[in-house]
Design a protein around this motif. Sequence first.
Motif, mmCIF file in Angstrom:
data_model
loop_
_atom_site.group_PDB
_atom_site.id
_atom_site.type_symbol
_atom_site.label_atom_id
_atom_site.label_comp_id
_atom_site.label_asym_id
_atom_site.label_seq_id
_atom_site.Cartn_x
_atom_site.Cartn_y
_atom_site.Cartn_z
ATOM 1 N N LEU A 104 0.825 -1.204 0.000
ATOM 2 C CA LEU A 104 0.000 0.000 0.000
ATOM 3 C C LEU A 104 0.862 1.258 0.000
ATOM 4 O O LEU A 104 0.522 2.253 -0.645
ATOM 5 C CB LEU A 104 -0.937 -0.005 1.209
ATOM 6 N N GLY A 105 1.992 1.230 0.711
ATOM 7 C CA GLY A 105 2.901 2.375 0.701
ATOM 8 C C GLY A 105 3.496 2.602 -0.674
ATOM 9 O O GLY A 105 3.668 3.747 -1.121
ATOM 10 N N THR A 106 3.798 1.517 -1.369
ATOM 11 C CA THR A 106 4.322 1.618 -2.732
ATOM 12 C C THR A 106 3.274 2.198 -3.676
ATOM 13 O O THR A 106 3.583 3.072 -4.506
ATOM 14 C CB THR A 106 4.764 0.228 -3.241
ATOM 15 N N ILE A 107 2.044 1.723 -3.551
ATOM 16 C CA ILE A 107 0.954 2.253 -4.379
ATOM 17 C C ILE A 107 0.772 3.750 -4.117
ATOM 18 O O ILE A 107 0.630 4.540 -5.052
ATOM 19 C CB ILE A 107 -0.358 1.494 -4.088
ATOM 20 N N GLN A 108 0.787 4.136 -2.850
ATOM 21 C CA GLN A 108 0.643 5.548 -2.497
ATOM 22 C C GLN A 108 1.774 6.382 -3.094
ATOM 23 O O GLN A 108 1.548 7.432 -3.688
ATOM 24 C CB GLN A 108 0.625 5.702 -0.974
ATOM 25 N N GLY A 109 3.007 5.897 -2.950
ATOM 26 C CA GLY A 109 4.150 6.642 -3.471
ATOM 27 C C GLY A 109 4.135 6.793 -4.975
ATOM 28 O O GLY A 109 4.497 7.843 -5.514
ATOM 29 N N LEU A 110 3.682 5.749 -5.669
ATOM 30 C CA LEU A 110 3.635 5.783 -7.131
ATOM 31 C C LEU A 110 2.524 6.680 -7.660
ATOM 32 O O LEU A 110 2.654 7.286 -8.726
ATOM 33 C CB LEU A 110 3.448 4.366 -7.688
ATOM 34 N N THR A 111 1.417 6.752 -6.928
ATOM 35 C CA THR A 111 0.226 7.408 -7.482
ATOM 36 C C THR A 111 -0.080 8.793 -6.925
ATOM 37 O O THR A 111 -0.898 9.508 -7.496
ATOM 38 C CB THR A 111 -1.013 6.527 -7.258
ATOM 39 N N GLU A 112 0.566 9.202 -5.830
ATOM 40 C CA GLU A 112 0.237 10.491 -5.214
ATOM 41 C C GLU A 112 0.472 11.660 -6.158
ATOM 42 O O GLU A 112 -0.336 12.587 -6.235
ATOM 43 C CB GLU A 112 1.057 10.689 -3.934
ATOM 44 N N PHE A 113 1.564 11.643 -6.893
ATOM 45 C CA PHE A 113 1.920 12.794 -7.707
ATOM 46 C C PHE A 113 1.492 12.665 -9.160
ATOM 47 O O PHE A 113 1.494 13.646 -9.898
ATOM 48 C CB PHE A 113 3.435 13.038 -7.610
ATOM 49 N N LEU A 114 1.145 11.458 -9.569
ATOM 50 C CA LEU A 114 0.589 11.288 -10.907
ATOM 51 C C LEU A 114 -0.886 11.677 -10.861
ATOM 52 O O LEU A 114 -1.552 11.464 -9.851
ATOM 53 C CB LEU A 114 0.740 9.837 -11.368
ATOM 54 N N PRO A 115 -1.428 12.239 -11.933
ATOM 55 C CA PRO A 115 -2.831 12.695 -11.914
ATOM 56 C C PRO A 115 -3.830 11.559 -12.069
ATOM 57 O O PRO A 115 -4.703 11.579 -12.940
ATOM 58 C CB PRO A 115 -2.880 13.666 -13.101
ATOM 59 N N ILE A 116 -3.683 10.526 -11.199
ATOM 60 C CA ILE A 116 -4.536 9.334 -11.319
ATOM 61 C C ILE A 116 -5.223 8.974 -10.009
ATOM 62 O O ILE A 116 -5.902 7.954 -9.935
ATOM 63 C CB ILE A 116 -3.723 8.125 -11.840
ATOM 64 N N SER A 117 -5.038 9.784 -8.968
ATOM 65 C CA SER A 117 -5.704 9.634 -7.668
ATOM 66 C C SER A 117 -5.147 8.501 -6.815
ATOM 67 O O SER A 117 -5.496 7.329 -6.998
ATOM 68 C CB SER A 117 -7.215 9.438 -7.834
ATOM 69 N N SER A 118 -4.310 8.871 -5.876
ATOM 70 C CA SER A 118 -3.742 7.874 -4.953
ATOM 71 C C SER A 118 -4.820 7.306 -4.031
ATOM 72 O O SER A 118 -4.824 6.108 -3.729
ATOM 73 C CB SER A 118 -2.627 8.507 -4.117
ATOM 74 N N TYR A 143 9.360 10.161 -3.564
ATOM 75 C CA TYR A 143 10.460 11.071 -3.915
ATOM 76 C C TYR A 143 10.938 10.803 -5.340
ATOM 77 O O TYR A 143 11.158 11.731 -6.122
ATOM 78 C CB TYR A 143 11.611 10.903 -2.925
ATOM 79 N N ALA A 144 11.072 9.526 -5.680
ATOM 80 C CA ALA A 144 11.491 9.161 -7.033
ATOM 81 C C ALA A 144 10.432 9.557 -8.060
ATOM 82 O O ALA A 144 10.755 9.991 -9.172
ATOM 83 C CB ALA A 144 11.770 7.664 -7.112
ATOM 84 N N ALA A 145 9.163 9.428 -7.674
ATOM 85 C CA ALA A 145 8.069 9.737 -8.603
ATOM 86 C C ALA A 145 8.022 11.228 -8.941
ATOM 87 O O ALA A 145 7.711 11.598 -10.080
ATOM 88 C CB ALA A 145 6.733 9.299 -7.999
ATOM 89 N N ILE A 146 8.331 12.098 -7.975
ATOM 90 C CA ILE A 146 8.319 13.538 -8.229
ATOM 91 C C ILE A 146 9.315 13.883 -9.327
ATOM 92 O O ILE A 146 8.992 14.573 -10.303
ATOM 93 C CB ILE A 146 8.681 14.336 -6.959
ATOM 94 N N ALA A 147 10.556 13.428 -9.139
ATOM 95 C CA ALA A 147 11.609 13.746 -10.099
ATOM 96 C C ALA A 147 11.241 13.251 -11.495
ATOM 97 O O ALA A 147 11.434 13.960 -12.496
ATOM 98 C CB ALA A 147 12.928 13.117 -9.640
ATOM 99 N N TRP A 148 10.703 12.042 -11.565
ATOM 100 C CA TRP A 148 10.336 11.485 -12.873
ATOM 101 C C TRP A 148 9.230 12.291 -13.534
ATOM 102 O O TRP A 148 9.308 12.616 -14.723
ATOM 103 C CB TRP A 148 9.885 10.032 -12.708
ATOM 104 N N LEU A 149 8.180 12.648 -12.770
ATOM 105 C CA LEU A 149 7.032 13.327 -13.360
ATOM 106 C C LEU A 149 7.409 14.713 -13.873
ATOM 107 O O LEU A 149 6.968 15.114 -14.957
ATOM 108 C CB LEU A 149 5.892 13.438 -12.343
#
Length: 274
Positions: free
Chosen positions: A10-24, A234-240
């Motif tokens: 669940l933490g991984t899902i949250q981290g991956l989806t929080e900053f993408l416009p897909i609704s964590s 943190y990784a997701a922010i930089a990528w997006l």
Amino acid sequence: MWELFQAIVLGTIQGLTEFLPISSSAHLRIYPEMFGWGDPGAAFTAVVQIGTELAVLIYFRKDIWRIATAWLKSLVKPEYRGTLDARMGWFIIIGSLPIVILGIALKDIIENEFRSLWVIGVTLIVLGIVLGLADKFSSNSKQIKQINVRDAILMGVAQACALIPGVSRSGATISMGRVLGYEREAATRYAFLLAIPAVVGAGVFQLKEIPGGDNPYGWTPTIVATIVSFIVGYAAIAWLLRYVSTRSYTPFVIYRVALGALVLILLGTRVLTA
């Protein structure tokens, strides 16, 4: 151990989806249901989001420090009041008011009716289409330095729509930013900054619910999920931010519509229950 494994997922899902416009929050509602784990609850969701917001605080630490110091100085020194950083501080405060007010007023509905998978499936599709249209027809002419009070209020109202899981905090803010003509990177960066007071405030507000309430997990799994969400986020922010500087939001639109349609189909065939 099983609860810790769930927390890591669940933490991984949250981290991956929080900053993408897909609704964590939608993903933390949908996937546990698909896995047969049940609804982790609004309290767990809100607290785990603190991890991803900590990633924002660290990633944008220079921007946040500059904005905060300029805003504080502007309270006593008139010469700072016209600077972009001081104004940005006020814009973030003003833009945060709608979600704070509605979040408190609609707390019971947010924790119950809004978490219906029927609602989430529909909002994933509808707001996905809105994001696609906003991105396609945006004038793409404004930079973040051109933000004003009107735009801050409108993007704040858009962010408040994310109280409904499936809308996406970043997606709603970015959509409004694109409608107002802001460049993709500017709209995305502002969406991240605007989310800080709302997400941190919601997480702190829900801390008291962790030992009980609607949270099926205790402190240890919740803390583990929060730490994992920070690292992945943190990784997701930089990528997006790199991604949106050269590409459109189309893949996210397609994903949202496909996921929303899948959820509605699974509900209609009673594979999932709302």
